[in-house]
Write a protein that holds these residues in place. Sequence first.
Motif, PDB file in Angstrom:
ATOM      1  N   ALA A   1     -99.923  12.084  63.560  1.00 21.16           N
ATOM      2  CA  ALA A   1     -98.949  11.054  63.162  1.00 21.16           C
ATOM      3  C   ALA A   1     -98.016  10.744  64.343  1.00 21.16           C
ATOM      4  O   ALA A   1     -97.696   9.585  64.613  1.00 21.16           O
ATOM      5  N   LYS A   2     -97.606  11.788  65.064  1.00 17.72           N
ATOM      6  CA  LYS A   2     -96.709  11.578  66.220  1.00 17.72           C
ATOM      7  C   LYS A   2     -97.373  10.695  67.266  1.00 17.72           C
ATOM      8  O   LYS A   2     -96.732   9.917  67.957  1.00 17.72           O
ATOM      9  N   LEU A   3     -98.714  10.846  67.373  1.00 13.18           N
ATOM     10  CA  LEU A   3     -99.446  10.057  68.364  1.00 13.18           C
ATOM     11  C   LEU A   3     -99.860   8.684  67.824  1.00 13.18           C
ATOM     12  O   LEU A   3    -100.547   7.928  68.499  1.00 13.18           O
ATOM     13  N   GLY A   4     -99.497   8.423  66.563  1.00  7.26           N
ATOM     14  CA  GLY A   4     -99.822   7.112  65.969  1.00  7.26           C
ATOM     15  C   GLY A   4    -101.260   7.016  65.451  1.00  7.26           C
ATOM     16  O   GLY A   4    -101.725   5.941  65.091  1.00  7.26           O
ATOM     17  N   ILE A   5    -101.977   8.181  65.401  1.00  8.37           N
ATOM     18  CA  ILE A   5    -103.376   8.144  64.922  1.00  8.37           C
ATOM     19  C   ILE A   5    -103.388   8.055  63.396  1.00  8.37           C
ATOM     20  O   ILE A   5    -104.299   7.531  62.793  1.00  8.37           O
ATOM     21  N   THR A   6    -102.347   8.621  62.800  1.00  7.52           N
ATOM     22  CA  THR A   6    -102.129   8.391  61.370  1.00  7.52           C
ATOM     23  C   THR A   6    -100.612   8.243  61.174  1.00  7.52           C
ATOM     24  O   THR A   6     -99.883   8.132  62.162  1.00  7.52           O
ATOM     25  N   SER A   7    -100.144   8.260  59.937  1.00  9.15           N
ATOM     26  CA  SER A   7     -98.699   8.073  59.755  1.00  9.15           C
ATOM     27  C   SER A   7     -98.132   9.154  58.819  1.00  9.15           C
ATOM     28  O   SER A   7     -98.879   9.732  58.015  1.00  9.15           O
ATOM     29  N   HIS A   8     -96.825   9.395  58.939  1.00  7.05           N
ATOM     30  CA  HIS A   8     -96.171  10.377  58.062  1.00  7.05           C
ATOM     31  C   HIS A   8     -96.298   9.960  56.606  1.00  7.05           C
ATOM     32  O   HIS A   8     -96.467  10.790  55.728  1.00  7.05           O
ATOM     33  N   GLU A   9     -96.215   8.643  56.373  1.00  5.58           N
ATOM     34  CA  GLU A   9     -96.321   8.147  54.988  1.00  5.58           C
ATOM     35  C   GLU A   9     -97.682   8.509  54.401  1.00  5.58           C
ATOM     36  O   GLU A   9     -97.784   8.927  53.256  1.00  5.58           O
ATOM     37  N   LYS A  10     -98.719   8.359  55.215  1.00  4.95           N
ATOM     38  CA  LYS A  10    -100.065   8.682  54.734  1.00  4.95           C
ATOM     39  C   LYS A  10    -100.164  10.176  54.404  1.00  4.95           C
ATOM     40  O   LYS A  10    -100.782  10.572  53.420  1.00  4.95           O
ATOM     41  N   ILE A  11     -99.529  10.996  55.235  1.00  3.71           N
ATOM     42  CA  ILE A  11     -99.592  12.443  55.000  1.00  3.71           C
ATOM     43  C   ILE A  11     -98.865  12.793  53.702  1.00  3.71           C
ATOM     44  O   ILE A  11     -99.316  13.612  52.911  1.00  3.71           O
ATOM     45  N   GLU A  12     -97.724  12.112  53.500  1.00  7.00           N
ATOM     46  CA  GLU A  12     -96.967  12.388  52.269  1.00  7.00           C
ATOM     47  C   GLU A  12     -97.728  11.984  51.010  1.00  7.00           C
ATOM     48  O   GLU A  12     -97.453  12.500  49.933  1.00  7.00           O
ATOM     49  N   MET A  13     -98.665  11.072  51.172  1.00 11.33           N
ATOM     50  CA  MET A  13     -99.457  10.640  50.010  1.00 11.33           C
ATOM     51  C   MET A  13    -100.788  11.386  49.919  1.00 11.33           C
ATOM     52  O   MET A  13    -101.708  10.968  49.218  1.00 11.33           O
ATOM     53  N   PHE A  14    -100.867  12.470  50.670  1.00  9.49           N
ATOM     54  CA  PHE A  14    -102.116  13.244  50.679  1.00  9.49           C
ATOM     55  C   PHE A  14    -101.849  14.653  50.185  1.00  9.49           C
ATOM     56  O   PHE A  14    -100.977  15.358  50.692  1.00  9.49           O
ATOM     57  N   SER A  15    -102.567  15.072  49.167  1.00  6.10           N
ATOM     58  CA  SER A  15    -102.493  16.456  48.737  1.00  6.10           C
ATOM     59  C   SER A  15    -103.865  16.797  48.155  1.00  6.10           C
ATOM     60  O   SER A  15    -104.453  15.974  47.445  1.00  6.10           O
ATOM     61  N   MET A  16    -104.375  17.943  48.516  1.00  3.45           N
ATOM     62  CA  MET A  16    -105.771  18.237  48.149  1.00  3.45           C
ATOM     63  C   MET A  16    -105.921  18.524  46.656  1.00  3.45           C
ATOM     64  O   MET A  16    -105.072  19.193  46.070  1.00  3.45           O
ATOM     65  N   PRO A  17    -107.024  18.049  46.070  1.00  2.00           N
ATOM     66  CA  PRO A  17    -107.242  18.243  44.628  1.00  2.00           C
ATOM     67  C   PRO A  17    -107.785  19.643  44.316  1.00  2.00           C
ATOM     68  O   PRO A  17    -108.789  19.786  43.619  1.00  2.00           O
ATOM     69  N   LEU A  18    -107.150  20.653  44.878  1.00  2.00           N
ATOM     70  CA  LEU A  18    -107.660  22.022  44.746  1.00  2.00           C
ATOM     71  C   LEU A  18    -106.619  22.920  44.108  1.00  2.00           C
ATOM     72  O   LEU A  18    -105.443  22.851  44.471  1.00  2.00           O
ATOM     73  N   TYR A  19    -107.054  23.773  43.191  1.00  2.00           N
ATOM     74  CA  TYR A  19    -106.142  24.783  42.656  1.00  2.00           C
ATOM     75  C   TYR A  19    -106.901  26.082  42.430  1.00  2.00           C
ATOM     76  O   TYR A  19    -107.916  26.106  41.742  1.00  2.00           O
ATOM     77  N   PHE A  20    -106.391  27.148  43.035  1.00  2.00           N
ATOM     78  CA  PHE A  20    -106.980  28.467  42.828  1.00  2.00           C
ATOM     79  C   PHE A  20    -106.095  29.225  41.842  1.00  2.00           C
ATOM     80  O   PHE A  20    -104.955  29.553  42.162  1.00  2.00           O
ATOM     81  N   PRO A  21    -106.629  29.472  40.647  1.00  2.00           N
ATOM     82  CA  PRO A  21    -105.797  30.054  39.586  1.00  2.00           C
ATOM     83  C   PRO A  21    -105.575  31.554  39.778  1.00  2.00           C
ATOM     84  O   PRO A  21    -106.270  32.188  40.580  1.00  2.00           O
ATOM     85  N   TYR A  22    -104.621  32.083  39.035  1.00  2.00           N
ATOM     86  CA  TYR A  22    -104.522  33.535  38.887  1.00  2.00           C
ATOM     87  C   TYR A  22    -105.500  33.940  37.787  1.00  2.00           C
ATOM     88  O   TYR A  22    -105.874  33.106  36.945  1.00  2.00           O
ATOM     89  N   PHE A  23    -105.906  35.182  37.803  1.00  2.00           N
ATOM     90  CA  PHE A  23    -106.922  35.626  36.844  1.00  2.00           C
ATOM     91  C   PHE A  23    -106.455  35.409  35.401  1.00  2.00           C
ATOM     92  O   PHE A  23    -107.232  34.978  34.538  1.00  2.00           O
TER      93      PHE A  23
END
Length: 361
Positions: free
Chosen positions: A249-271
Amino acid sequence: MSTFSQSYPMSGGDDQHSYIHNSTYQKAAMDGVEEKAKQYILEKFDLLTLNPDLSTFRIADFGCSIGPNTFHAIQNIIDAVKLKHLKESQENSLVSSLEFQVFFNDQSNNDFNTLFRTLPTSFEQEYLSVGVPGSFYGRVLPKNSIHIGTTSCTTHWLSGVPEQVFDKKSPAWNKSYIYCNNLIEEVTKAYKDQYTQDMSLFLKARAEELVPGGLMIMLGLYLPDGVAMYETWPGIVKDTMGDCLQEMAKLGITSHEKIEMFSMPLYFPYFSEVKGVIEENESFTIELMETVRHPLEAAELTNDFMISTYRAVMPTFIEKHFGNGKVDELFNRLAKKFSEHPIDFEKCKKQMIYYVVLKRK
Ligand code: SAH
């Protein structure tokens, strides 16, 4: 709005980055428990009660990806059922033959062509195969049709990312973090709620598809009590990916806004969370519920192994969100970072494997 689609298939084809060549971590988890399924089927699974006139035995793998692990899981089940069938036939002086039909389920944009192209020829003679596209969080097969269902390393993929995680005004806002690292309690709660909802839909659908007496075999990763994702090596990899994205993002290859709208659809539960959602569904009896250490966690994993494992599972949704060419850029940066500062695996907390066999009432 987030740009996530509801499905995130593994890297298809058979080039160096494909799931086919980079899924030994998931395979090792299977190897760690395969004897348990065999043993259960041989000792406890009752084919005659299931159906004395059974001639077609139906098996389904939910979230099969493109192989080869799915072939291994299916073969393991078929070998055990064949042995059991032979034993029961001899004991009851029955002459019957059993044909196997295997349903391979995954999202519709999974690379099913590679899956069927690489189906071992020996398997082709042993069972009839069917591809079943669609989300396993709903029904994908006819009611009352499956004798054994299996799923491995799949249900940590959520049906979607909880919306609050992207909402700056919400206490569950995930800031610039790119996954549920367990640092913000409300974020963890939002992910956990999504997991519980998804898992209960998964079980509800399987309960309808399985015949009474049929089995659902489930293998997945979980977090031991008191351990946070950011303390595990998969957590460190994702946090470091986040750092690489910030650099981009600092280099302009992506943007901070894009990062803020990105979160992985993953959840590892407790047993306890896995157990809780299973117990809530009253269509099954729990035949087996065990935990084992991941066989590879004891070994010294290499940085190359770790990066290629991640590269095989992450590209589709990273590319969808950040655009063409960003996967190469991100993983090259990640490789550089880990070559300069390798992960100290000894110091990392470990994820564990749960292994569950459920019987349809
Ligand atoms: N079971 C295989 C693949 C695990 S990778 C193995 O152990 O190697 C996880 C797989 O689950 C991916 O192929 C992904 O596309 C699939 N998956 C994730 N969410 C899914 C969903 N909602 N419905 C069907 N498949 C899903």
